[in-house]
Design a protein around this motif. Sequence first.
Motif, PDB file in Angstrom:
ATOM      1  N   THR A  48       0.928  -1.395   0.329  1.00 49.74           N
ATOM      2  CA  THR A  48       0.529  -0.246   0.177  1.00 49.74           C
ATOM      3  C   THR A  48       0.950   1.102   0.246  1.00 49.74           C
ATOM      4  O   THR A  48       0.829   2.312  -0.725  1.00 49.74           O
ATOM      5  N   TYR A  49       1.826   1.688   0.592  1.00 52.77           N
ATOM      6  CA  TYR A  49       2.656   2.593   0.897  1.00 52.77           C
ATOM      7  C   TYR A  49       4.021   2.538   1.085  1.00 52.77           C
ATOM      8  O   TYR A  49       4.828   2.932   1.452  1.00 52.77           O
ATOM      9  N   THR A 710     -24.024  15.675   0.170  1.00 52.46           N
ATOM     10  CA  THR A 710     -23.783  14.869  -0.521  1.00 52.46           C
ATOM     11  C   THR A 710     -22.063  14.483  -0.787  1.00 52.46           C
ATOM     12  O   THR A 710     -21.149  15.148   0.272  1.00 52.46           O
ATOM     13  N   ASP A 711     -22.136  13.543  -1.039  1.00 50.60           N
ATOM     14  CA  ASP A 711     -20.821  12.915  -0.777  1.00 50.60           C
ATOM     15  C   ASP A 711     -19.882  13.175  -1.978  1.00 50.60           C
ATOM     16  O   ASP A 711     -18.731  12.411  -2.322  1.00 50.60           O
ATOM     17  N   LYS A 714     -17.139  14.398  -1.054  1.00 52.18           N
ATOM     18  CA  LYS A 714     -15.762  13.797  -0.195  1.00 52.18           C
ATOM     19  C   LYS A 714     -14.874  12.215  -1.373  1.00 52.18           C
ATOM     20  O   LYS A 714     -14.106  12.108  -1.122  1.00 52.18           O
ATOM     21  N   LYS A 715     -15.335  12.047  -2.422  1.00 54.26           N
ATOM     22  CA  LYS A 715     -15.004  11.472  -3.010  1.00 54.26           C
ATOM     23  C   LYS A 715     -14.008  11.456  -3.815  1.00 54.26           C
ATOM     24  O   LYS A 715     -13.007  11.399  -3.869  1.00 54.26           O
ATOM     25  N   LEU A 718     -10.818  12.259  -2.517  1.00 59.14           N
ATOM     26  CA  LEU A 718     -10.049  10.828  -1.807  1.00 59.14           C
ATOM     27  C   LEU A 718      -9.770   9.977  -2.722  1.00 59.14           C
ATOM     28  O   LEU A 718      -8.063  10.091  -3.159  1.00 59.14           O
ATOM     29  N   ASP A 719     -10.629  10.359  -4.266  1.00 59.59           N
ATOM     30  CA  ASP A 719      -9.650  10.199  -5.275  1.00 59.59           C
ATOM     31  C   ASP A 719      -8.835  11.116  -5.337  1.00 59.59           C
ATOM     32  O   ASP A 719      -7.465  10.862  -6.159  1.00 59.59           O
ATOM     33  N   TYR A 748     -10.237  16.395   2.981  1.00 62.73           N
ATOM     34  CA  TYR A 748      -9.449  15.324   2.734  1.00 62.73           C
ATOM     35  C   TYR A 748      -8.712  14.410   2.078  1.00 62.73           C
ATOM     36  O   TYR A 748      -8.221  13.745   1.476  1.00 62.73           O
ATOM     37  N   PHE A 807      -6.025  12.918   4.754  1.00 64.93           N
ATOM     38  CA  PHE A 807      -7.061  11.539   4.804  1.00 64.93           C
ATOM     39  C   PHE A 807      -6.151  10.406   5.946  1.00 64.93           C
ATOM     40  O   PHE A 807      -5.149  10.091   5.855  1.00 64.93           O
ATOM     41  N   VAL A 808      -6.981   9.892   6.519  1.00 69.84           N
ATOM     42  CA  VAL A 808      -5.632   9.271   7.540  1.00 69.84           C
ATOM     43  C   VAL A 808      -5.543   7.644   6.461  1.00 69.84           C
ATOM     44  O   VAL A 808      -6.628   6.622   6.815  1.00 69.84           O
ATOM     45  N   ARG A 809      -4.786   7.745   6.407  1.00 73.47           N
ATOM     46  CA  ARG A 809      -4.692   5.877   5.621  1.00 73.47           C
ATOM     47  C   ARG A 809      -4.642   5.037   6.451  1.00 73.47           C
ATOM     48  O   ARG A 809      -5.231   3.330   5.663  1.00 73.47           O
TER      49      ARG A 809
ATOM     50  N   ASP B  33      -3.445  -3.004   8.327  1.00 75.96           N
ATOM     51  CA  ASP B  33      -2.497  -2.444   7.221  1.00 75.96           C
ATOM     52  C   ASP B  33      -2.534  -3.110   5.927  1.00 75.96           C
ATOM     53  O   ASP B  33      -2.176  -2.800   4.811  1.00 75.96           O
ATOM     54  N   ALA B  37      -8.082   1.659   3.411  1.00 79.15           N
ATOM     55  CA  ALA B  37      -9.037   2.496   3.732  1.00 79.15           C
ATOM     56  C   ALA B  37     -10.482   2.540   2.932  1.00 79.15           C
ATOM     57  O   ALA B  37     -11.302   2.200   2.958  1.00 79.15           O
ATOM     58  N   ARG B  38      -9.919   2.996   1.654  1.00 75.40           N
ATOM     59  CA  ARG B  38     -10.638   3.220   0.917  1.00 75.40           C
ATOM     60  C   ARG B  38     -10.877   1.617  -0.015  1.00 75.40           C
ATOM     61  O   ARG B  38     -12.146   1.845   0.171  1.00 75.40           O
ATOM     62  N   MET B  90     -25.380  12.421   5.025  1.00 76.38           N
ATOM     63  CA  MET B  90     -25.437  12.561   4.275  1.00 76.38           C
ATOM     64  C   MET B  90     -24.576  12.677   3.352  1.00 76.38           C
ATOM     65  O   MET B  90     -24.532  11.668   2.186  1.00 76.38           O
ATOM     66  N   GLY B  91     -23.351  12.517   3.808  1.00 74.35           N
ATOM     67  CA  GLY B  91     -22.230  12.689   2.933  1.00 74.35           C
ATOM     68  C   GLY B  91     -21.333  12.249   3.045  1.00 74.35           C
ATOM     69  O   GLY B  91     -20.499  12.273   2.756  1.00 74.35           O
ATOM     70  N   ASN B  92     -21.712  10.921   4.045  1.00 71.91           N
ATOM     71  CA  ASN B  92     -21.055   9.706   3.775  1.00 71.91           C
ATOM     72  C   ASN B  92     -21.471   8.813   3.630  1.00 71.91           C
ATOM     73  O   ASN B  92     -22.039   8.998   2.530  1.00 71.91           O
ATOM     74  N   MET B  93     -20.291   7.704   2.740  1.00 72.40           N
ATOM     75  CA  MET B  93     -20.450   7.571   2.001  1.00 72.40           C
ATOM     76  C   MET B  93     -20.945   5.189   2.065  1.00 72.40           C
ATOM     77  O   MET B  93     -20.868   4.899   1.302  1.00 72.40           O
ATOM     78  N   THR B  99     -13.044   7.358   5.793  1.00 77.20           N
ATOM     79  CA  THR B  99     -12.284   9.365   6.383  1.00 77.20           C
ATOM     80  C   THR B  99     -13.065   8.937   7.719  1.00 77.20           C
ATOM     81  O   THR B  99     -12.239   9.895   8.133  1.00 77.20           O
ATOM     82  N   HIS B 102     -10.885   5.438  10.707  1.00 79.22           N
ATOM     83  CA  HIS B 102      -9.683   5.231  11.281  1.00 79.22           C
ATOM     84  C   HIS B 102     -10.122   6.340  12.843  1.00 79.22           C
ATOM     85  O   HIS B 102      -9.584   6.553  13.913  1.00 79.22           O
TER      86      HIS B 102
END
Lengths: 1133, 139
Positions: A48-49, A710-711, A714-715, A718-719, A748, A807-809, B33, B37-38, B90-93, B99, B102
């Motif tokens: 991942t990282y 809306t998400d 946020k999406k 994240l992208d 984010y 963003f907390v990965r 890990d 998370a996504r 509403m804003g959550n996926m 997000t 964690h």
Amino acid sequence: MSFYELGGSDIGMSAPGYPGFGSSVGHGVGSAPQGGVAAPLQAGPGQTYPTTYPAAGYYSNPPQSYPTMSNPCAPASSKAPVMNSQYHPSYYHNSHPHTAHSNAVPGHANYGGALVQAPPLQPYSTAAPPTSAAVHANQHSQPFQQHPGYLGAYYGPYTASQGPSHYPVVSYPSAAGGGQYNMQPSSQASLQQVSRGNGTLPASTSTTAPSSYGALPAGPSVAVNGQVNTVSLPALQRYDQNRPASAHPYTGVQSDAGGPASDRPPSLPPSTSVHSSPSHRQGVDSSSSGSSASPVPNNYDSLEGGSYPVPPATDSSKAAPPFGFGYPNLQPAYQQSPASRNDSTPSYSGFNPPGYQQFSQPFPTMSQLSAALGGIGGVSELEVEGLRPVNLLQERNILPPGPVPPPEPNLSTDLRKVNCSSDTFRCTLTNIPQTQALLNKAKLPLGLLLHPFRDLTQLPVITSNTIVRCRTCRTYINPFVSFLDQKRWKCNLCYRVNDVPDEFMYNPVTRSYGEPHKRPEVQNSTVEFIASSDYMLRPPQPAVYLFVLDVSHNAVETGYLNIFCQSLLENLDKLPGDTRTRVGFVTFDSTIHFYNLQDGLSQPQMLVVSDIDDVFIPTPDSLMVNLKESKELVKDLLNTLPAMFTHTRETHSALGPALQAAYKLMSPTGGRVSVFQTQLPTLGAGLLQSREDPNQRSSTKGVQHLGPATDFYKKLALDCSGQQIAVDLFLLSSQYSDLASLACMSKYSAGSIYYYPAFHRIHNLPLLGKFQKDLQRYLTRKIGFEAVMRIRCTKGLSIHTFHGNFFVRSTDLLSLANVNPDSGFAVQMSIDESLADTSLACFQAALLYTSSKGKRRIRVHTLCLPVVSQLSDVFAGADIQAITCLLANMAIDRAISSSLSDARDALVNAVVDSLTAYRNGVSGLQPAGLTAPAALRLFPLYVLALLKQKALRTGTSTRLDDRVFAMCEFKSQPLRHIMRMVHPDLFRVDNFSEQGALHLNNCVVPQPQLLQLTAEKLTREGAFLMDCGSVLYLWVGKSCSELFIRDVLGCPNHTSIPQNMTQIPDLDNPYSERMRTFLNWLQESRPFWPVLYVVKDDASAKISFFQHLVEDRTESAFSYYEFLLHIQQQMSK
Amino acid sequence: MEAAVFILSLIDCCALIFLSVYFIITLSDLECDYINARACCSKLNKWVLPELVGQALATVLMLVSMHWFIFLLNLPVASWNLYRYIKVPMGNMGIFDPTEIHNRGQLKSHMKEAMIKLGFHLLCFFIYLYSMILALIND
């Protein structure tokens, strides 16, 4: 209702419940609780990282090392049971290594003897008992490693020799990067310095050191022999010489000239016998004055200015508290010497003959002890001060006269001096409680506040082939590790014993071999490494900037486009970057416009994409162009852009599709997208509806719609974050634009959010000025790309919540597409395992980023704090400002996830609970009033101030966007800024006195007293300045002296002061001059230029001024006194 | 008839058990890990609705076949699933939001929930098995 209930329940869950999972919690903090069980999981993160870790060392790491450690620690702890007591006077007597040591060299009552006979190796071998307790080991060798003297030693020579243009860069001779950074010359110069200072030994130092380089590894244990001695000699001397200068290299205060004599008088006579000490001292003085004369400027990016307020601040604050209550008045330079003297006195008088003390100086173990003893002297007083009960109901003037100092961690002087600056790294409890139970008892939040990418003027930059890190937890080597012997060091976070690589044995600064503890990594708690290709996932990206501009009718109306283009034109050359820098522009209304700026075109070409449902990039190659090659075209575009849209009739805004286009444009490289938006997005993906009901603005019931609608954003964020793109949002809107939803795009993706409500180029001049200043700072400030930050803490502590824009990965890894110097972060921690077997807790934040010049760098900050077992100690070490900021962050989370009234109740409960805990657990008695420990005496005031903030207030009309923006600010600003917002500084400015004034390069900056934030302190005869961080108010009373109005404001009388005055005129008289120096001093100390409003007794500005007087009653909120009564009532329930 | 109902619920229950295990595995992957998370959240969110439906199906089956005890046993879980599904901001996926997972110990509470559900489904599995055998014998 309380914030803590959450933390508590989590903690119960942690390791024991799910051993299977727990054990696999990989690296860094996560691994801390589980110790060495790291191997199996680390295969995973690699996928991942991979950026973060050099593959080989990390993954191949054998887990067996950990178990082995437990064995040595058992006997050690039984032998030296004292180590668990925090401030061990008895430790001094008992601990075997020391006594052994002193026996071995009994005759060395003087410095000279020590020099000749005792090589630096010896203390190591004697100190060898490998204790598991960090206490023990640390106590042994740390002061040795990090004696402030070394600090001075590093900076002194560099600054003197290196010239103004580089960081002090340390590198190995073998490192290829050396030439690039001018290192060789500098280390040569430092050598010269050494020999000059030594006087007696010029030749031997320079010749023996290199020759011993090869010789040493063969027989390091043959300690007492000639060669080793000669090697150690310069080091010891340097150490000694520079000691007085130690604290000063940053400050530029020269007052240490007399330091050596007053500091350690007894040490000099003996040393004269061996060296000519006068020449020593001269060496010292010259080097220290050299450093003060030319402090190394931060040229890495010549863009960033600013002073380096840290060291003076830390020095003064760190040295001061233990030695009396009057500390705020002391000048830093003054505090220095008393501090160090006090530290050593107890050991003189208490336990040993003076000669012994002297002798101890060059030795790690001894100096350690003296430091520990010095700590004791301070401890009691510090604790007394922190715990002094304050009856809040009776104390009227609760504010200190000057700025509230951060509390001093109760550490030995040596650790304290090398500890991380409180501006960068702050913990809410400077005494870490030993167990979660103790923390729960104190009812205070445990967390860290970080400002990791702060502009610094002094930063040691290290180039080396191998960056030394713990093999288990990947902690970077830092001043708080302990060297067991020359070949091994023990990690202070996971306690694994690691080998010291050969390369690390060589100290490039002193050019000597065998002194790993003197390398800059081990001397500074804030360092920056130039990372090798192990730390890259791909070649470092260039600086790429994309500007996405709203050009709808509404946007053109506000006139921001002109200002933006102007500002960018002016700063085009100052954009951080190198020859690869690329820029691009996208504008949008109901369609999206791209600009082809390919080199070779005669003028910019506009390409319009009207298919907003499925955005595509018309010409993928020529939209993001090299700034250098296409500069003329870019300038052309910026000049014509404002005019192109002046007559537009398009009122719609397709922000969502524009952002998608930006994402597509940027995804190959990553970089920064700056979005300028002036209204609610109305077309395409991500369109928003107005959700605000203006009638509910002053409702006391609760506020709806604090979260996103809306998400989509946020999406998108994240992208973007995944492609290393950060989106910064500038919202210049006079109407509701649903910042709660829009802000997600920055939150984010690690961007920043700027909000200018009611921005208009004509109607709102002050805001226009602010926008210009902000833009200038924004465009030119330092920037780091494709960054990740990992926060590690001592085994037993873990992070459970993060606050900030990122963003907390994974459990301890924050992904920051961009990092900028103005953003702060906060984390909340819990104590998973008892810290009983250690006396020091350490935290390390490592920020890996690509600089705008395309260099991969790692900035590492390490903070060390003592662990305590008493509730009273926990209270004594509470850092009220940090607590306030963390509580604000928690309250905002609570407000969004639950409700505003919940959050407000939780804030009040936080005060009630902690004061109750203090009353029941510490003070013992049941006094009539409301008592708080002195460390928490400002707690009720700050919480009241929080409750009256825009973000959290109820009952006062607050626009939803304003509220949301205030919340965003709390979450992403550094502590200092938040504190100014929460509790502004109020000064009376019409009668400056000379008392306590600061003298800064030949101008006098008056330091008026801080006033309580209540209208009671305002008089009609005076003029008052309120500093709210981003806004300054100058309130002029009705019958303020004509002299002030005439001389400072340039108006004949009070009535003729204009309504919207935002500047102090440049008048040539002492009154005005003093006022302006004071204002400049306030303004320069922060990255953002605050707007100044001159407020008369009228109109709207007056209201916003009085809103900040948090101690006063408003129609919907308590006054301070009422609030105290309320708390008292709650407590007696 | 009786046997058919229980065979159906047994199959349903097996599916739910597998789902719970999948949730636990994915969450623990995230915890240590192995995955992002996504990715984790989008994987899990996909299965939230099927889980809800599966649980509702079992509950409804018991209701129509008038097995009151088992119905009452299933009802709280079914309503909890529904409640959580509806309560997503509403804003959550989705229930799992990358997000926030964690933060504030969410990961741990998700894990706890998945564990409890696994236990519950195992319990149900044996109840169904027992009832099915009983029904088959009675037939």
